[in-house]
Design an enzyme around this catalytic site. Structure first.
Site, PDB file in Angstrom:
ATOM      1  N   LYS A 149     140.456  78.431  52.568  1.00 33.76           N
ATOM      2  CA  LYS A 149     141.466  77.536  53.638  1.00 33.76           C
ATOM      3  C   LYS A 149     141.178  78.061  54.980  1.00 33.76           C
ATOM      4  O   LYS A 149     141.495  79.121  55.361  1.00 33.76           O
ATOM      5  CB  LYS A 149     142.871  78.100  53.220  1.00 33.76           C
ATOM      6  CG  LYS A 149     143.985  77.580  54.021  1.00 33.76           C
ATOM      7  CD  LYS A 149     145.453  77.771  53.734  1.00 33.76           C
ATOM      8  CE  LYS A 149     146.440  77.518  54.862  1.00 33.76           C
ATOM      9  NZ  LYS A 149     147.702  77.953  54.547  1.00 33.76           N
ATOM     10  N   ASP A 163     148.417  76.994  62.258  1.00 32.24           N
ATOM     11  CA  ASP A 163     149.256  76.360  61.426  1.00 32.24           C
ATOM     12  C   ASP A 163     150.706  76.294  62.236  1.00 32.24           C
ATOM     13  O   ASP A 163     151.501  77.171  62.272  1.00 32.24           O
ATOM     14  CB  ASP A 163     149.552  77.211  60.202  1.00 32.24           C
ATOM     15  CG  ASP A 163     150.468  76.471  59.262  1.00 32.24           C
ATOM     16  OD1 ASP A 163     151.046  75.133  59.380  1.00 32.24           O
ATOM     17  OD2 ASP A 163     150.704  76.783  58.114  1.00 32.24           O
ATOM     18  N   LYS A 165     157.358  75.175  62.255  1.00 27.62           N
ATOM     19  CA  LYS A 165     157.687  76.472  62.052  1.00 27.62           C
ATOM     20  C   LYS A 165     158.753  77.022  63.225  1.00 27.62           C
ATOM     21  O   LYS A 165     158.514  76.452  64.352  1.00 27.62           O
ATOM     22  CB  LYS A 165     156.505  77.268  61.898  1.00 27.62           C
ATOM     23  CG  LYS A 165     155.806  77.275  60.915  1.00 27.62           C
ATOM     24  CD  LYS A 165     154.712  78.315  60.780  1.00 27.62           C
ATOM     25  CE  LYS A 165     153.585  78.211  59.439  1.00 27.62           C
ATOM     26  NZ  LYS A 165     154.457  78.563  58.138  1.00 27.62           N
ATOM     27  N   ASP A 199     145.647  81.790  59.915  1.00 26.53           N
ATOM     28  CA  ASP A 199     145.752  80.883  58.803  1.00 26.53           C
ATOM     29  C   ASP A 199     144.482  80.132  58.473  1.00 26.53           C
ATOM     30  O   ASP A 199     144.369  79.618  57.286  1.00 26.53           O
ATOM     31  CB  ASP A 199     146.709  79.763  59.116  1.00 26.53           C
ATOM     32  CG  ASP A 199     147.636  79.261  57.842  1.00 26.53           C
ATOM     33  OD1 ASP A 199     147.202  80.025  56.798  1.00 26.53           O
ATOM     34  OD2 ASP A 199     147.858  78.064  57.756  1.00 26.53           O
ATOM     35  N   ASP A 230     154.499  71.632  56.400  1.00 22.04           N
ATOM     36  CA  ASP A 230     154.239  73.144  56.430  1.00 22.04           C
ATOM     37  C   ASP A 230     153.364  73.756  55.163  1.00 22.04           C
ATOM     38  O   ASP A 230     152.778  74.503  55.287  1.00 22.04           O
ATOM     39  CB  ASP A 230     155.389  73.947  56.766  1.00 22.04           C
ATOM     40  CG  ASP A 230     155.001  75.130  57.405  1.00 22.04           C
ATOM     41  OD1 ASP A 230     153.719  75.399  57.736  1.00 22.04           O
ATOM     42  OD2 ASP A 230     155.706  76.158  57.505  1.00 22.04           O
ATOM     43  N   GLU A 272     150.659  72.548  54.046  1.00 23.91           N
ATOM     44  CA  GLU A 272     149.266  72.022  54.238  1.00 23.91           C
ATOM     45  C   GLU A 272     147.930  72.649  53.713  1.00 23.91           C
ATOM     46  O   GLU A 272     146.897  72.029  53.396  1.00 23.91           O
ATOM     47  CB  GLU A 272     149.058  71.942  55.880  1.00 23.91           C
ATOM     48  CG  GLU A 272     148.497  73.197  56.423  1.00 23.91           C
ATOM     49  CD  GLU A 272     149.077  74.482  56.280  1.00 23.91           C
ATOM     50  OE1 GLU A 272     150.434  74.400  56.266  1.00 23.91           O
ATOM     51  OE2 GLU A 272     148.721  75.498  56.437  1.00 23.91           O
ATOM     52  N   ARG A 304     147.553  73.789  50.556  1.00 25.86           N
ATOM     53  CA  ARG A 304     147.187  73.375  49.402  1.00 25.86           C
ATOM     54  C   ARG A 304     146.688  72.100  49.379  1.00 25.86           C
ATOM     55  O   ARG A 304     145.841  71.595  48.407  1.00 25.86           O
ATOM     56  CB  ARG A 304     148.540  73.531  48.319  1.00 25.86           C
ATOM     57  CG  ARG A 304     149.475  72.397  48.927  1.00 25.86           C
ATOM     58  CD  ARG A 304     151.095  72.889  48.381  1.00 25.86           C
ATOM     59  NE  ARG A 304     151.758  74.036  48.888  1.00 25.86           N
ATOM     60  CZ  ARG A 304     152.433  74.758  48.635  1.00 25.86           C
ATOM     61  NH1 ARG A 304     153.277  74.271  47.588  1.00 25.86           N
ATOM     62  NH2 ARG A 304     153.223  75.708  48.995  1.00 25.86           N
TER      63      ARG A 304
HETATM   64  N1  BES Z   1     150.275  79.450  56.207  1.00 30.18           N
HETATM   65  C1  BES Z   1     151.418  79.335  55.665  1.00 30.18           C
HETATM   66  C2  BES Z   1     151.697  80.541  54.955  1.00 30.18           C
HETATM   67  C3  BES Z   1     152.622  81.707  55.675  1.00 30.18           C
HETATM   68  C4  BES Z   1     153.771  81.449  55.925  1.00 30.18           C
HETATM   69  C5  BES Z   1     151.797  83.066  55.833  1.00 30.18           C
HETATM   70  C6  BES Z   1     154.477  82.650  56.708  1.00 30.18           C
HETATM   71  C7  BES Z   1     152.568  83.960  56.541  1.00 30.18           C
HETATM   72  C8  BES Z   1     153.878  83.634  56.812  1.00 30.18           C
HETATM   73  C9  BES Z   1     151.439  78.102  54.630  1.00 30.18           C
HETATM   74  O1  BES Z   1     150.594  77.256  55.403  1.00 30.18           O
HETATM   75  C10 BES Z   1     152.988  77.674  54.681  1.00 30.18           C
HETATM   76  O2  BES Z   1     153.379  77.220  55.696  1.00 30.18           O
HETATM   77  N2  BES Z   1     153.573  77.784  53.593  1.00 30.18           N
HETATM   78  C11 BES Z   1     154.897  77.635  53.305  1.00 30.18           C
HETATM   79  C12 BES Z   1     154.959  76.519  51.975  1.00 30.18           C
HETATM   80  C13 BES Z   1     156.289  75.907  51.827  1.00 30.18           C
HETATM   81  C14 BES Z   1     156.416  75.131  53.128  1.00 30.18           C
HETATM   82  C15 BES Z   1     156.449  75.272  50.571  1.00 30.18           C
HETATM   83  C16 BES Z   1     155.505  78.819  53.353  1.00 30.18           C
HETATM   84  O3  BES Z   1     155.088  79.586  52.498  1.00 30.18           O
HETATM   85  O4  BES Z   1     156.848  78.814  53.702  1.00 30.18           O
HETATM   86 ZN    ZN Z   2     149.363  77.482  56.605  1.00 30.28          ZN
HETATM   87 MN    MN Z   3     152.035  75.789  56.817  1.00 35.02          MN
END
Ligand code: BES
Ligand code: ZN
Ligand code: MN
Length: 481
Positions: free
Chosen positions: A247, A252, A259, A270, A329, A331, A333
């Site tokens: 990825k 992000d 966010k 990210d 967010d 994204e 996946r």
């Molecule tokens: N890149 C983030 C994962 C992440 C979040 C890493 C916070 C470190 C700290 C990913 O793209 C993401 O935002 N995931 C969301 C998914 C949710 C919206 C289902 C998450 O984990 O909050």
């Molecule tokens: Zn992300």
């Molecule tokens: Mn995200």
């Protein structure tokens, strides 16, 4: 930095510093202790030195030598691979701090030379470019141990791969967007002797990579998919073809599901999954294992804008499945979905992907272990075993079919986010599983482990380079697994 092995006596060397890793509770090497006038046993007996992992005692000058500093490095009572690795990294960082140019590590017979040399290379990483650079004085590290120079050279190649990953993760997104990252990956891939292909947004549209395009469309900087292939001259007779998928979200913001501002700057990391896979495949190109390996890196920037994907939009992934974007967010996946489909189309027999995929993985495992998910016990076990042997820690999470329920769509085949926060790392893994078409696959969620928030003895704040070593060792040991 030059790393060499010396199987003679350390007194034959001209070095600025000596570093001696010591096991807690064990008697020091008698000859060495005698040569140092009983200094080691005295320190131990006084209780001043207890040899805890990460401890370091500094001594000025060694009598009758030109040595300016002596470092005693704690390994703990029963050192594991990660303790040896960390002590080696610590030795280099300590030597640099003391302005030493050359350092010799005096190693006991049981010391794992490969891991120690990897640790030395790891410890030499410095954050680059954006601040005035203090001189890094260490140019020469000598391992005083029985072993082969080729072992050390392999380790140095591996460490270069890790440090490439770390450098890229630490780069700010203004300098590393999808295109810059793709160009750098192509360049590094070519240098490592890999076959290189870069797919731009038009090629992605032609391929029907609707999920990658949906994530990238909010940004002025279009997405990329990079393929780097290692084609061995003496391929495995099994015909196995491992794919490493990463990825690479260069930033992000969350997209329209924006966010919070708090810590958003960290989201330059990210692309850590893609950086990990790039670090691994460039090392693989130089180490030339007999396993065929292809790396797919998917780069995109997740931004909110007038052209961005909206929550509620229904997109069609490369494999024809429709996905309702509940949360922009989620994204990672989405971009991985298409990259995984592409891997299956290119003939993958095994797939491993790495991604900073979920915040939830930090809730489950903190910053200590990488979450390991997948559909194939043998592959997961092989990863965990290689990790254990080189000092990187993984932990399996369950993948029961029920975890897919919240990812099933009302209006579409799938939705990209569940309506609650339960088991967020697993539901993301189940989503990815829908795109591997039954191919043996493992998913590494490195969101908790790819970034180090607090300086440690063997590394500063910044990218950890986690999982590069495990993947390189897995590739090298594939036939024997
Ligand atoms: N890149 C983030 C994962 C992440 C979040 C890493 C916070 C470190 C700290 C990913 O793209 C993401 O935002 N995931 C969301 C998914 C949710 C919206 C289902 C998450 O984990 O909050
Ligand atoms: Zn992300
Ligand atoms: Mn995200």
């Amino acid at each position: 930095m030059n790393i060499t092995i010396h199987s003679g006596n350390w007194e034959e060397l001209q070095v600025d510093a000596l570093a001696i890793p010591l096991i807690a509770g064990a008697a020091p090497d008698a000859a060495l202790d005698a040569r140092l006038g009983g200094l080691l046993s005295e320190l131990i007996e006084s209780g001043e030195w207890n040899g805890k992992a990460g401890d370091c005692t500094l001594i000025h000058r060694v009598p009758d030598t030109a040595v300016k500093r002596l470092f005693l490095l704690g390994l703990g009572e029963a050192p594991m691979p990660r303790h040896w690795f960390a002590a080696a990294g610590q030795a280099v960082r300590q030597a640099a701090k003391a302005q030493c140019r050359s350092v010799a590590l005096l190693l006991p017979d049981e010391a794992p030379v490969r891991l120690i040399a990897e640790g030395v290379g790891y410890g030499s990483h410095r954050p680059s470019g954006y601040q005035e650079q203090k001189e890094w004085p260490v140019t020469e590290v000598i391992l005083v141990a029985a072993g082969e120079q080729s072992t050390v050279d392999h380790a140095a190649i591996t460490a270069d791969g890790i440090n490439l990953a770390r450098e890229l993760v630490e780069m700010p997104a203004n300098d590393l967007g999808p295109e810059e990252f793709a160009m750098r990956a192509a360049q590094e891939g070519a240098l490592a002797g890999l076959e290189v292909e870069v797919l731009d947004e038009n090629a992605l549209a032609e391929m029907g990579a609707g999920a990658i395009l949906a994530v990238g469309q909010g940004s002025a900087r279009p997405p990329r998919l990079v393929r780097l292939s290692w084609v061995p001259g003496n391929p495995e007779s099994s015909g196995d073809h491992l794919f490493l998928v990463g990825k690479g979200i260069t930033f992000d913001t969350g997209g329209l599901s924006l966010k919070p501002a708090n810590s958003m700057e960290k989201m330059k990391y990210d692309m850590g999954g893609a950086a990990t896979m790039l670090g691994a495949i460039t090392a693989i190109g130089r180490l030339k294992p007999s396993l065929r390996i292809t790396c797919l890196l998917v780069m995109a920037e997740n931004m909110p804008s007038g052209t961005a994907t909206r929550p509620g939009d229904i997109i069609t992934a490369m494999n024809g499945k429709t996905i309702e974007v509940i949360n922009t967010d989620a994204e990672g996946r989405l971009v991985l979905a298409d990259a995984l489909t592409y891997a299956t189309r290119l003939g993958a027999t095994h797939i491993i992907n790495a991604a900073t995929l979920t915040g939830a993985v930090s809730v489950a495992l903190g910053n200590i272990r990488v979450a390991l998910l997948g559909n194939d016990k043998a592959l997961s076990d092989a990863i965990a075993t290689q990790g254990r042997d080189c000092g990187e820690r993984f932990w399996p999470l369950p993948m029961d079919p029920e975890y897919l329920e919240p990812m099933k769509g009302d209006m579409s085949d799938l939705r990209n986010a569940s309506s609650n926060r339960k088991a967020g790392t697993i539901t993301a893994g189940k989503f990815l599983e829908q795109f591997v078409d039954g191919t043996p696959w493992a998913h590494l969620d490195i969101a908790g482990t790819a970034w180090i928030d607090k300086t440690q003895p063997h590394c500063g704040k910044g990218a950890s380079g986690i999982a590069v070593r495990t993947l390189v060792h897995l590739a090298e040991n594939w036939a024997r697994d």
